[in-house]
Design a protein around this motif. Structure first.
Motif, PDB file in Angstrom:
ATOM      1  N   ARG A  54       0.828  -1.204   0.000  1.00 54.99           N
ATOM      2  CA  ARG A  54       0.000   0.000   0.000  1.00 54.99           C
ATOM      3  C   ARG A  54       0.865   1.258   0.000  1.00 54.99           C
ATOM      4  O   ARG A  54       0.551   2.237  -0.677  1.00 54.99           O
ATOM      5  N   GLY A  55       1.968   1.226   0.758  1.00 55.97           N
ATOM      6  CA  GLY A  55       2.856   2.371   0.778  1.00 55.97           C
ATOM      7  C   GLY A  55       3.493   2.635  -0.574  1.00 55.97           C
ATOM      8  O   GLY A  55       3.636   3.792  -0.996  1.00 55.97           O
ATOM      9  N   LEU A  56       3.881   1.574  -1.271  1.00 54.57           N
ATOM     10  CA  LEU A  56       4.473   1.735  -2.604  1.00 54.57           C
ATOM     11  C   LEU A  56       3.449   2.282  -3.598  1.00 54.57           C
ATOM     12  O   LEU A  56       3.758   3.147  -4.418  1.00 54.57           O
ATOM     13  N   LYS A  57       2.233   1.788  -3.519  1.00 54.27           N
ATOM     14  CA  LYS A  57       1.191   2.291  -4.423  1.00 54.27           C
ATOM     15  C   LYS A  57       0.917   3.766  -4.178  1.00 54.27           C
ATOM     16  O   LYS A  57       0.621   4.514  -5.106  1.00 54.27           O
ATOM     17  N   GLU A  58       1.039   4.195  -2.903  1.00 53.05           N
ATOM     18  CA  GLU A  58       0.808   5.602  -2.583  1.00 53.05           C
ATOM     19  C   GLU A  58       1.821   6.519  -3.253  1.00 53.05           C
ATOM     20  O   GLU A  58       1.543   7.694  -3.500  1.00 53.05           O
ATOM     21  N   VAL A  59       3.020   6.001  -3.538  1.00 51.77           N
ATOM     22  CA  VAL A  59       4.028   6.836  -4.209  1.00 51.77           C
ATOM     23  C   VAL A  59       4.137   6.497  -5.693  1.00 51.77           C
ATOM     24  O   VAL A  59       5.076   6.914  -6.363  1.00 51.77           O
TER      25      VAL A  59
END
Length: 675
Positions: free
Chosen positions: A74-79
């Motif tokens: 989820r953190g990677l998708k946010e960036v």
């Protein structure tokens, strides 16, 4: 290949690497086998995520816990990074989406649960895997409490794929390090053993005097901040969570005895809530990727220095101030000793575990800077004083305990090493109990020989003697204290003993460090409120919008526009686009609208060129005479001029046309020549 610094800045939003990261990233990009040991919160994930974006193909990450993988994806998708996971927690639809993305070649990072390794070979062989990364690599150690048998398949998978392998862990123990290398690497990898210090963590240990009240005072002073409280037993997590809720703070218990769905709900609440306290056994933690945990409190003594450092390292992973407090007493020491002695491990393993416990107790009963003791254990040479531990801020009162310790040892030996601490203290202070009289211990030469100390002081002396491994509980004698070989030189008068004089009675509450100056607290609260609103709307944890450190920096710097907002650490291109205007409105009361073409340049060197071109266009919109028909370029046209940097009227005309070039060309080219 993409430039690592460009990706660091524009994708992840960080101006520079943390210490040690750049060398590891360079080695991974260069296709070397790597074993990297960094402290919890030291930025391990970036060391394989960033190289994955610099290379062709897919990076496969083996990670031990579903919650950890879910949060990192989820953190990677946010960036803006294409990432996914394959775990037992996926639905059939989710798996189908992952397989489709792999077949289409659009996925850059695939997280894989270790239990999928046995069947994943055919899939991984057809998707152009170019790097295998192993997170929490200490799970390969069969002696570790986090051992995962499926991790033993990684070596064979790596051989099958014939790709470089990068392994990461926060466990620094030399034995575990050697086992990782043996299990995962056919030839020795390049090893990076980076500094273990976490300067933002305030380290403290307190002897248990009124442990329930000590714990509640600490938590109450930090109301509204996320924290973890570790307990030695399942039952204690329930009791402590109830006590914390009784003082008006949201707290949940967590242990392996709870239903799996209850645990999942607790994990989700902790990730989403800014101020929840999780009261847990060590069953909780390794899968937690929440960077804004503001404290870790051990309600009982951990098992070892390694376990302690891994657990407290879950606080302050965003780099903002965080606290680590450990409460301990003689009962904790007896419990840990008996767990070792009554375990099924061979004798050499038990001896090693006692030595590890001794190292932790040495940290707990330290007389000087705790960081100096802690980092010395990990082989580092720290400064004499860190300024961020309890022993640096309040020097302990020491006293010569040689004679007192000899009296205690005499009482132990003269009673046959069959009795516990409280009975021995009764003998030393001359307390004529029925038990003392029945065993004629009032006839011993040591009876009443220690009347110069009160019971509480003797309890502190015995605790410190247990911590220094001068005394141990004997499981074959119902926990009666026996003298160790370490104590013989002291008893013979060959060495001296200095101990700490414990403060008797209630201790004052520990000072709570403010995250921002008092004047900025309302703004920080407003930024957190906006973050919570956005997180709830997106159904993601708050820290995936921005972590605490980023909000603290916003509150301190108070950016006035998107260019200044882009300079805040943690604000990359995608997050600036999604959230920049919203947070500027909180900081400044309103936010200036900006065309998307200009917003994409925010914070970049080319932004000033865009603004200068826009200024030239504004000045000449009515021609040099000010009487001509209005004319202007669109923001998209200006962005293309900035990107292509034409050097002649002809090439400029290809972008904005002849008419606009005739009016703005000379001015535009002058700006571009200077830029």
């Amino acid at each position: 290949m993409n430039d690592p610094l460009h990706i660091l800045h524009h994708t992840f939003g960080f101006p520079t690497f943390r210490p040690g990261q750049a060398e590891i990233v360079d080695a991974v990009i260069a296709n070397r086998d790597v074993l990297a040991i960094l402290p919890t919160g030291g930025g391990k994930s970036l060391c394989f995520q960033l190289p994955a974006l610099c290379r062709e193909g897919v990076t496969v990450v083996v990670s031990p816990l579903i919650a950890l993988m879910r949060d990192q994806v989820r953190g990677l998708k946010e960036v803006g990074v294409a990432a996914a996971s394959l775990t037992s927690g996926n639905t059939d639809e989710q798996n189908a989406e992952v397989f489709a993305a792999l077949d289409a070649g659009t996925l850059k990072i695939l997280y894989l649960a270790p239990e999928r390794l046995a069947s994943a070979g055919p899939l991984l062989q057809r998707i152009n895997v170019t790097l295998l990364a192993v997170d929490e690599a200490h799970c390969v150690s069969q002696w570790g409490h986090d051992f995962r048998p499926d991790y033993l398949r990684i070596g064979a998978l790596r051989k099958q794929l014939n790709v470089p392998l990068a392994a990461f862990t926060a466990t620094a123990d030399e034995e575990t390090r050697g086992e990782i290398i043996r299990q995962l690497f056919p030839t020795p990898p390049q090893v990076f053993l980076r500094g273990f210090d976490r300067p933002n963590l305030n380290l403290a240990f307190d002897a248990k005097i009124a442990p329930r009240q000590q714990l509640l005072d600490f938590v109450k002073a930090r109301k509204g901040r996320s924290g973890i409280i570790y307990c030695a037993t399942r039952a204690k997590t329930e009791v402590i969570a109830t006590a914390i809720r009784a003082i008006g703070i949201h707290a949940l218990p967590y242990h392996a005895g709870l239903d799996a769905e209850v645990r999942r709900e607790a994990e989700a609440c902790f990730q989403a809530d800014d101020g929840l306290v999780m009261v847990a056994t060590i069953a909780f933690g390794m899968g937690v990727d929440k960077p804004d945990i503001r404290y870790v409190l051990h309600a009982d003594l951990p098992k070892s220095v390694e376990a302690y450092w891994q657990e407290v390292g879950r606080a302050g992973r965003d780099g903002a101030p965080a606290d680590a407090l450990t409460l301990f007493g003689a009962e904790d020491i007896r419990l840990r000793r008996s767990q070792i002695d009554e375990g099924l491990a061979p004798i050499d393993r038990k001896n090693a575990d006692h030595q590890r416990l001794n190292a932790l107790l040495g940290l707990a009963e330290a007389l000087d800077c705790r960081r100096k003791v802690l980092l010395g254990y990990f082989g580092e040479t720290p400064p004499d004083s860190c300024g961020n531990c309890d022993l640096c801020t309040e020097k302990p009162v020491r006293f010569d305990a040689t004679e007192a310790a000899r009296k205690a040892l005499s009482a132990v030996l003269r009673t046959g090493e069959y009795f516990g601490q409280e009975h021995l203290i009764d003998i030393l202070i001359g307390n004529l109990t029925a038990k003392v009289k029945a065993r004629h211990h009032d006839q011993l030469p040591t009876f009443a020989s220690g009347k110069d100390f009160e019971r509480g002081q003797w309890q502190a002396i015995f605790r410190q003697m247990l911590a220094r491994d001068l005394l141990r509980p004997d499981p074959e004698r119902q926990g009666g204290l026996r003298m160790t070989e370490n104590a013989r030189p002291l008893l013979r008068g060959e060495t001296l003993l200095e101990l700490r004089l414990d403060r008797m009675g209630a201790k004052p509450a520990r000072e709570v460090r403010e995250l921002v100056p008092e004047a900025d607290e309302p703004l920080l609260a407003a930024l957190k409120s906006k973050r919570r609103e956005l997180a709830e709307a997106a159904k993601v944890p708050s820290y995936l919008i921005f972590n605490d450190k980023t909000l603290i920096e916003m509150a301190g710097r108070k950016p006035r526009n998107l260019d200044e907002m882009r300079g805040v650490s943690g604000v990359g291109d995608v997050k600036l686009e999604r959230y920049g205007t919203l947070f500027l409105a909180v900081i400044n009361g309103s936010a200036q609208a900006m065309h998307p073409a200009r917003r994409k340049l925010a914070g970049k060197e080319t932004a000033s060129i865009f603004d200068q071109l826009e200024g030239v266009m504004f000045e000449l919109r009515l021609g040099e005479s000010g009487l001509d028909k209005p004319l202007s370029c669109t923001s998209a046209e200006l962005a293309r001029v900035v990107a292509q940097k034409p050097k002649s009227q002809e090439t400029l005309a290809d972008i904005i046309g002849d008419l606009k070039t005739s009016r703005f060309g000379t001015g535009f080219l002058a700006v571009l020549a200077e830029g």
